[in-house]
Design an enzyme around this catalytic site. Structure first.
Site, PDB file in Angstrom:
ATOM      1  N   GLU A 156     -13.059   0.795  -5.073  1.00  0.00           N
ATOM      2  CA  GLU A 156     -13.967   2.098  -5.416  1.00  0.00           C
ATOM      3  C   GLU A 156     -13.376   3.143  -6.366  1.00  0.00           C
ATOM      4  O   GLU A 156     -12.205   2.978  -6.511  1.00  0.00           O
ATOM      5  CB  GLU A 156     -13.883   2.671  -3.958  1.00  0.00           C
ATOM      6  CG  GLU A 156     -14.527   2.202  -2.689  1.00  0.00           C
ATOM      7  CD  GLU A 156     -14.596   2.820  -1.805  1.00  0.00           C
ATOM      8  OE1 GLU A 156     -15.101   2.349  -0.343  1.00  0.00           O
ATOM      9  OE2 GLU A 156     -13.906   4.059  -1.458  1.00  0.00           O
ATOM     10  N   HIS A 185       0.694  -1.270  -0.028  1.00  0.00           N
ATOM     11  CA  HIS A 185      -0.024   0.030   0.133  1.00  0.00           C
ATOM     12  C   HIS A 185       0.900   1.171   0.056  1.00  0.00           C
ATOM     13  O   HIS A 185       0.654   2.081   0.806  1.00  0.00           O
ATOM     14  CB  HIS A 185      -1.013  -0.078   1.285  1.00  0.00           C
ATOM     15  CG  HIS A 185      -1.767  -1.241   1.226  1.00  0.00           C
ATOM     16  ND1 HIS A 185      -2.735  -1.356   2.110  1.00  0.00           N
ATOM     17  CD2 HIS A 185      -1.959  -2.276   0.412  1.00  0.00           C
ATOM     18  CE1 HIS A 185      -3.396  -2.447   1.998  1.00  0.00           C
ATOM     19  NE2 HIS A 185      -3.266  -3.080   0.595  1.00  0.00           N
ATOM     20  N   TYR A 194     -13.196   9.589   3.175  1.00  0.00           N
ATOM     21  CA  TYR A 194     -13.571   8.489   2.247  1.00  0.00           C
ATOM     22  C   TYR A 194     -13.984   7.135   2.944  1.00  0.00           C
ATOM     23  O   TYR A 194     -14.157   6.113   2.360  1.00  0.00           O
ATOM     24  CB  TYR A 194     -12.797   8.189   0.990  1.00  0.00           C
ATOM     25  CG  TYR A 194     -13.010   9.355   0.276  1.00  0.00           C
ATOM     26  CD1 TYR A 194     -13.921   9.622  -0.866  1.00  0.00           C
ATOM     27  CD2 TYR A 194     -12.252  10.806   0.340  1.00  0.00           C
ATOM     28  CE1 TYR A 194     -14.188  10.726  -1.678  1.00  0.00           C
ATOM     29  CE2 TYR A 194     -12.583  11.863  -0.525  1.00  0.00           C
ATOM     30  CZ  TYR A 194     -13.482  11.934  -1.585  1.00  0.00           C
ATOM     31  OH  TYR A 194     -13.547  12.946  -2.208  1.00  0.00           O
TER      32      TYR A 194
END
Length: 373
Positions: free
Chosen positions: A247, A153, A257
Site C-alpha cells: 500500500e 517486520h 489503516y
C-alpha cells in the site's frame, strides 16, 4: 515478506488474474529513460538508508550494523554505533539528519535493538552527533517493547515534517493479530515525536489510558517507506502487504489503516486473511499493488533535471528488483514506469542536494542517475 515473496511471485501473478482488484495502471518499461545509472558508492551489501551531509558527503547504514561515511570516493567506518539485533529483517536501519543539522549536528538512527529484559529485539530510535569519525552524545529516544525473537517486520523509516516533528515507522513484528490494532502495544504503528524524543501533547492517544502515547496512526503491517509531500507537507508511507496488497497511504492523525482487518492481500499459503478490503472507520490506501512488489524506500521528485519527472513518486521494489516511478495527479496514480529493471533489490531512494536521484541496491551499492542531454 521480503524473503518469502521471491519464491511466491509466480503464484501471486496467477492470483492477480483470479481475485481482487489490480492497480488501474500497469507498470511499463519505457523505451527511453532520461538518465544513465552510474555506480556512485560500490561494494555495499544491504545499504538500508543514507543521508547527505552539508558538504555533499554521505552517511550510509549497512543492515549488518555498520555506519559508513562516504566522502570523495573513500569509505570510512564510524565507531560507537549502537548494538543491533541483526536477525532476519532486523539490523541497522534508517538514518536522517535534523532539519537544522548545520546548527545542532543531530543525526537520527532507527535500528533493531536487543536492549530490554526479554530475548530478541525490537525497533529503537536514537540520535547522536558525529565527531572524528565517531558517534558522540548518543541518546536513546524510543525503544519499542517487548522484545521478540521473531525476525520480521521491524519497519523502519524516519522523516521530519514541516513543523519539525519526527515520524518513525515500526512494523508489527509478525504479531498481526495482536499489535497493529491495539494502541496499548508497540508495532504496526507510525509514531510522532519532538526532535528530542518528547511526545507532543496533541498526539491522538495522549489521554487514552494505557496507550503508547507516541503513536500517531495504527493498523500498519510493515512500513518501509516514509516521505514528506513537497507541496502539501503531508507524510506519505508505503508498506508491505502479505501476498498482495502492498500500500501507499497518507498518514493522518489517529487514523486506522486496517491491518489485518482489511487487506487486498492473502496469506502466503494462499488462504484468506479476510474477505474485507474496506471497513467503516478505516483508511483506504491511495494505491495498492497486486501482486506485491515488496516496496522499500520512497522519495518525491522535486528536481527539474529529469524530463517529466517533477512531482512523481519513486518507490523501490525488493521482489521484482526495480525502481518504480509513479506519476501522480493529486493523490491518483496516473502512470507507472519500471526503471533500473533487473539491477537488484532496491532498498532506498533519495533525491540529493544536487537534484539528482540516488538509489541504494543490495549487493552492489548506491547508484546515481545522471540525466541525459
Amino acid at each position: 515478506m521480503e524473503k518469502s515473496i521471491l519464491s511466491l511471485c509466480f503464484f501471486v501473478v496467477i492470483l492477480n488474474f483470479s481475485c481482487g482488484q489490480k492497480s488501474e495502471n500497469k507498470v511499463i518499461t519505457p523505451e527511453v529513460v532520461p538518465f544513465t545509472a552510474e555506480l556512485f558508492v560500490d561494494d555495499l551489501q544491504i545499504p538500508w538508508g543514507f543521508a547527505f551531509l552539508p558538504d555533499g558527503s554521505m552517511l550510509i547504514t549497512e543492515k549488518s550494523g555498520e555506519l559508513i561515511h562516504f566522502s570523495k570516493g573513500k569509505k570510512t567506518k564510524i565507531s560507537n554505533v549502537p548494538e543491533v539485533y541483526y536477525r532476519g529483517q532486523g539490523g541497522l536501519l534508517d538514518i536522517e539528519l535534523h532539519p537544522d543539522y548545520t546548527k545542532n549536528g543531530w543525526i537520527y538512527l532507527s535500528y533493531a535493538s536487543p536492549e530490554g529484559t526479554k530475548k530478541g529485539g525490537h525497533t529503537a530510535l536514537m540520535r547522536a552527533r558525529l565527531k572524528n569519525n565517531a558517534l558522540v552524545d548518543g541518546e536513546l529516544l524510543y525503544k519499542a517493547s517487548p522484545n521478540t525473537t521473531k525476525s520480521q517486520h521491524f519497519g523502519s523509516r524516519i522523516v521530519f515534517d514541516n513543523d519539525g516533528y519526527l515520524y518513525l515507522s515500526i512494523g508489527e513484528r509478525g504479531a498481526r493479530d495482536v499489535n497493529p490494532q491495539d494502541v496499548s502495544r508497540d508495532g504496526g504503528k507510525i509514531y510522532r515525536f519532538y526532535d528530542d524524543g518528547r511526545i507532543p501533547q496533541d498526539n491522538p492517544f495522549i489521554s487514552k489510558g494505557g496507550a503508547k502515547t507516541a503513536i500517531y496512526s495504527y493498523g500498519h503491517r510493515n512500513p518501509q517507506g516514509l516521505a514528506k509531500h513537497p507541496e502539501t507537507g503531508e507524510i506519505w508511507n508505503n508498506e508491505h502487504g502479505p501476498r498482495g496488497g502492498d500500500e501507499i497511504n497518507i498518514i493522518k492523525k489517529g487514523a486506522n489503516y486496517g491491518w489485518p482487518l482489511v487487506t487486498y492481500g492473502i496469506n502466503y499459503s494462499g488462504t484468506s486473511i479476510t474477505d474485507k478490503t474496506e471497513m467503516g472507520g478505516m483508511e483506504q490506501p491511495i494505491h495498492y499493488w497486486v501482486p506485491s512488489i515488496a516496496p522499500c524506500g520512497m522519495a518525491f521528485v522535486t528536481s527539474d533535471k529529469y524530463a517529466d519527472w517533477k512531482g512523481s513518486l519513486l518507490v523501490g521494489s525488493l521482489a521484482f528488483q526495480y525502481l518504480e516511478r509513479l506519476q501522480l495527479n493529486g493523490t491518483k496514480v496516473t502512470h507507472r514506469e519500471k526503471l533500473l529493471p533487473g539491477k537488484g533489490r532496491v532498498r532506498a531512494v533519495k533525491q540529493g542536494p544536487d537534484g539528482l536521484i540516488y538509489v541504494a541496491i543490495e549487493g552492489k551499492g548506491i547508484y546515481k542517475l545522471i540525466p541525459k542531454g
